[in-house]
Design a protein around this motif. Structure first.
Motif, PDB file in Angstrom:
ATOM      1  N   GLU A   1       0.837  -1.208   0.000  1.00 22.32           N
ATOM      2  CA  GLU A   1       0.000   0.000   0.000  1.00 22.32           C
ATOM      3  C   GLU A   1       0.866   1.249   0.000  1.00 22.32           C
ATOM      4  O   GLU A   1       0.615   2.207  -0.748  1.00 22.32           O
ATOM      5  N   LEU A   2       1.896   1.254   0.831  1.00 17.70           N
ATOM      6  CA  LEU A   2       2.818   2.387   0.867  1.00 17.70           C
ATOM      7  C   LEU A   2       3.586   2.512  -0.448  1.00 17.70           C
ATOM      8  O   LEU A   2       3.801   3.623  -0.941  1.00 17.70           O
ATOM      9  N   ASP A   3       3.994   1.374  -1.024  1.00 20.39           N
ATOM     10  CA  ASP A   3       4.713   1.420  -2.295  1.00 20.39           C
ATOM     11  C   ASP A   3       3.874   2.084  -3.382  1.00 20.39           C
ATOM     12  O   ASP A   3       4.378   2.892  -4.173  1.00 20.39           O
ATOM     13  N   THR A   4       2.595   1.745  -3.436  1.00 19.17           N
ATOM     14  CA  THR A   4       1.724   2.286  -4.484  1.00 19.17           C
ATOM     15  C   THR A   4       1.302   3.710  -4.185  1.00 19.17           C
ATOM     16  O   THR A   4       1.496   4.622  -4.999  1.00 19.17           O
ATOM     17  N   THR A   5       0.707   3.913  -3.013  1.00 25.12           N
ATOM     18  CA  THR A   5       0.084   5.204  -2.704  1.00 25.12           C
ATOM     19  C   THR A   5       1.107   6.276  -2.388  1.00 25.12           C
ATOM     20  O   THR A   5       1.046   7.378  -2.931  1.00 25.12           O
ATOM     21  N   LEU A   6       2.044   5.958  -1.518  1.00 22.18           N
ATOM     22  CA  LEU A   6       3.040   6.950  -1.113  1.00 22.18           C
ATOM     23  C   LEU A   6       4.190   7.030  -2.109  1.00 22.18           C
ATOM     24  O   LEU A   6       4.404   8.049  -2.751  1.00 22.18           O
ATOM     25  N   PHE A   7       4.928   5.939  -2.246  1.00 21.12           N
ATOM     26  CA  PHE A   7       6.135   6.001  -3.064  1.00 21.12           C
ATOM     27  C   PHE A   7       5.819   6.110  -4.557  1.00 21.12           C
ATOM     28  O   PHE A   7       6.556   6.763  -5.304  1.00 21.12           O
ATOM     29  N   GLY A   8       4.722   5.498  -5.017  1.00 16.28           N
ATOM     30  CA  GLY A   8       4.334   5.684  -6.415  1.00 16.28           C
ATOM     31  C   GLY A   8       4.088   7.145  -6.732  1.00 16.28           C
ATOM     32  O   GLY A   8       4.540   7.664  -7.766  1.00 16.28           O
ATOM     33  N   SER A   9       3.379   7.834  -5.845  1.00 19.51           N
ATOM     34  CA  SER A   9       3.105   9.265  -6.051  1.00 19.51           C
ATOM     35  C   SER A   9       4.382  10.094  -5.987  1.00 19.51           C
ATOM     36  O   SER A   9       4.591  11.001  -6.797  1.00 19.51           O
ATOM     37  N   LEU A  10       5.246   9.784  -5.013  1.00 22.12           N
ATOM     38  CA  LEU A  10       6.461  10.581  -4.851  1.00 22.12           C
ATOM     39  C   LEU A  10       7.438  10.350  -5.996  1.00 22.12           C
ATOM     40  O   LEU A  10       8.120  11.285  -6.441  1.00 22.12           O
ATOM     41  N   GLN A  11       7.521   9.115  -6.489  1.00 20.40           N
ATOM     42  CA  GLN A  11       8.400   8.852  -7.628  1.00 20.40           C
ATOM     43  C   GLN A  11       7.932   9.609  -8.866  1.00 20.40           C
ATOM     44  O   GLN A  11       8.750  10.162  -9.620  1.00 20.40           O
ATOM     45  N   LEU A  12       6.627   9.633  -9.072  1.00 24.43           N
ATOM     46  CA  LEU A  12       6.082  10.376 -10.209  1.00 24.43           C
ATOM     47  C   LEU A  12       6.329  11.866 -10.043  1.00 24.43           C
ATOM     48  O   LEU A  12       6.720  12.556 -10.999  1.00 24.43           O
ATOM     49  N   ALA A  13       6.132  12.371  -8.832  1.00 26.45           N
ATOM     50  CA  ALA A  13       6.372  13.792  -8.581  1.00 26.45           C
ATOM     51  C   ALA A  13       7.843  14.146  -8.802  1.00 26.45           C
ATOM     52  O   ALA A  13       8.159  15.187  -9.406  1.00 26.45           O
ATOM     53  N   ARG A  14       8.737  13.298  -8.340  1.00 30.97           N
ATOM     54  CA  ARG A  14      10.160  13.602  -8.507  1.00 30.97           C
ATOM     55  C   ARG A  14      10.550  13.644  -9.980  1.00 30.97           C
ATOM     56  O   ARG A  14      11.367  14.480 -10.398  1.00 30.97           O
ATOM     57  N   ALA A  15       9.949  12.763 -10.780  1.00 27.47           N
ATOM     58  CA  ALA A  15      10.240  12.787 -12.216  1.00 27.47           C
ATOM     59  C   ALA A  15       9.715  14.058 -12.871  1.00 27.47           C
ATOM     60  O   ALA A  15      10.275  14.544 -13.860  1.00 27.47           O
ATOM     61  N   ALA A  16       8.625  14.609 -12.329  1.00 31.67           N
ATOM     62  CA  ALA A  16       8.012  15.804 -12.923  1.00 31.67           C
ATOM     63  C   ALA A  16       8.729  17.092 -12.540  1.00 31.67           C
ATOM     64  O   ALA A  16       8.563  18.116 -13.225  1.00 31.67           O
ATOM     65  N   ILE A  17       9.484  17.066 -11.460  1.00 30.92           N
ATOM     66  CA  ILE A  17      10.071  18.312 -10.951  1.00 30.92           C
ATOM     67  C   ILE A  17      11.069  18.950 -11.920  1.00 30.92           C
ATOM     68  O   ILE A  17      11.015  20.176 -12.138  1.00 30.92           O
ATOM     69  N   PRO A  18      12.003  18.206 -12.544  1.00 27.11           N
ATOM     70  CA  PRO A  18      12.994  18.881 -13.410  1.00 27.11           C
ATOM     71  C   PRO A  18      12.387  19.731 -14.521  1.00 27.11           C
ATOM     72  O   PRO A  18      12.780  20.903 -14.677  1.00 27.11           O
ATOM     73  N   PRO A  19      11.427  19.232 -15.335  1.00 24.20           N
ATOM     74  CA  PRO A  19      10.874  20.116 -16.370  1.00 24.20           C
ATOM     75  C   PRO A  19      10.085  21.284 -15.789  1.00 24.20           C
ATOM     76  O   PRO A  19      10.034  22.359 -16.397  1.00 24.20           O
ATOM     77  N   MET A  20       9.473  21.104 -14.631  1.00 24.83           N
ATOM     78  CA  MET A  20       8.781  22.221 -13.995  1.00 24.83           C
ATOM     79  C   MET A  20       9.774  23.275 -13.507  1.00 24.83           C
ATOM     80  O   MET A  20       9.520  24.476 -13.593  1.00 24.83           O
ATOM     81  N   ARG A  21      10.919  22.822 -13.001  1.00 25.55           N
ATOM     82  CA  ARG A  21      11.959  23.780 -12.590  1.00 25.55           C
ATOM     83  C   ARG A  21      12.443  24.610 -13.779  1.00 25.55           C
ATOM     84  O   ARG A  21      12.669  25.812 -13.669  1.00 25.55           O
ATOM     85  N   VAL A  22      12.623  23.939 -14.909  1.00 26.56           N
ATOM     86  CA  VAL A  22      13.074  24.652 -16.104  1.00 26.56           C
ATOM     87  C   VAL A  22      12.094  25.760 -16.475  1.00 26.56           C
ATOM     88  O   VAL A  22      12.484  26.859 -16.870  1.00 26.56           O
ATOM     89  N   ALA A  23      10.804  25.474 -16.321  1.00 25.16           N
ATOM     90  CA  ALA A  23       9.767  26.448 -16.676  1.00 25.16           C
ATOM     91  C   ALA A  23       9.495  27.461 -15.569  1.00 25.16           C
ATOM     92  O   ALA A  23       8.754  28.421 -15.779  1.00 25.16           O
TER      93      ALA A  23
END
Length: 229
Positions: A109-131
């Motif tokens: 449950e933690l892998d999916t709900t918590l870490f799945g969300s955080l891994q996706l967020a971390r991948a999204a941060i670099p292009p958002m930082r650029v913008a």
């Protein structure tokens, strides 16, 4: 339209995910959908297209770290930018009393709900930082507010995700990236505030993704939903 010219990822189509995708497309965002179910991807894609939206789909398990990065890369390859990330995790959801619980299920449950969300967020941060801008919205569940008997794993996972989102809001604010959470709550009785065109909780995601919420970050918003969980 509130999101014209923007690109949004919706990670996870169970529950509210489809309504969020339709709402984002309706408001002008190009939408990239990620889900392990090809049938769900095809159905929601068609609904967004029927509403005039532009869609790409990626078959992905968000609990896998590489898949989060692949979903973000798909958005960048297709549209060259990423403005909005909506993470709509759904874990294993097996009600059981804690005394007899399989703690490996809690970990999943933690892998999916918590870490799945955080891994996706971390991948999204670099292009958002650029913008120098971006909006991340985590979709939670009512069990966050009212932990139910035998649903400790879900409550713990969403509680941890809420705390993490508030930390991320502080860390990413200087980069112009906002991080918020919505908590969909089932409608009970007659509405006293009118009936919007779509699901009110999905409309709240649109609000948090848009410039109307430019000064809103680190918040959790309880919103009525008409979509079954």
């Amino acid at each position: 339209m509130l999101l014209s010219g923007q690109v949004a990822i919706v990670g996870g189509l169970s529950g509210l995910g489809g309504a969020v995708a339709r709402a984002l497309g309706r408001e002008g965002a190009a939408v990239v959908l990620g889900d392990p179910s090809e049938a769900a991807l095809a159905m929601i894609k068609q609904e967004v297209v029927d509403g005039g939206g532009v869609v790409r789909t990626v078959t992905t398990e968000l609990a896998d770290e590489g898949d989060g990065a692949r979903l973000v890369q798909a958005a960048l390859d297709a549209f060259g930018q990423l403005d909005v990330l909506v993470s709509n995790p759904r874990g294993v959801d097996v009600p059981e009393p804690f005394a007899a619980a399989d703690l490996d299920r809690w970990r999943r449950e933690l892998d999916t709900t918590l870490f799945g969300s955080l891994q996706l967020a971390r991948a999204a941060i670099p292009p958002m930082r650029v913008a120098d801008r971006g909006s991340i919205v985590f979709v939670s569940a009512g069990v966050l507010r009212e932990p139910a008997v035998q649903q400790g794993a879900r409550a713990a996972a969403y509680g941890a995700l809420l705390t993490a989102s508030q930390v991320l809001a502080r860390e990413l604010g200087p980069a112009g990236i906002r991080v918020n959470t919505i908590v969909p709550r089932p409608a009970v009785g007659a509405s006293t505030v009118g009936e919007p065109a779509g699901d009110p909780a999905a409309d709240a995601v649109v609000f948090l993704a848009s410039e109307l919420a430019a000064v809103v970050t680190g918040q959790s918003l309880d919103v009525r939903t008409t979509t079954p969980s």
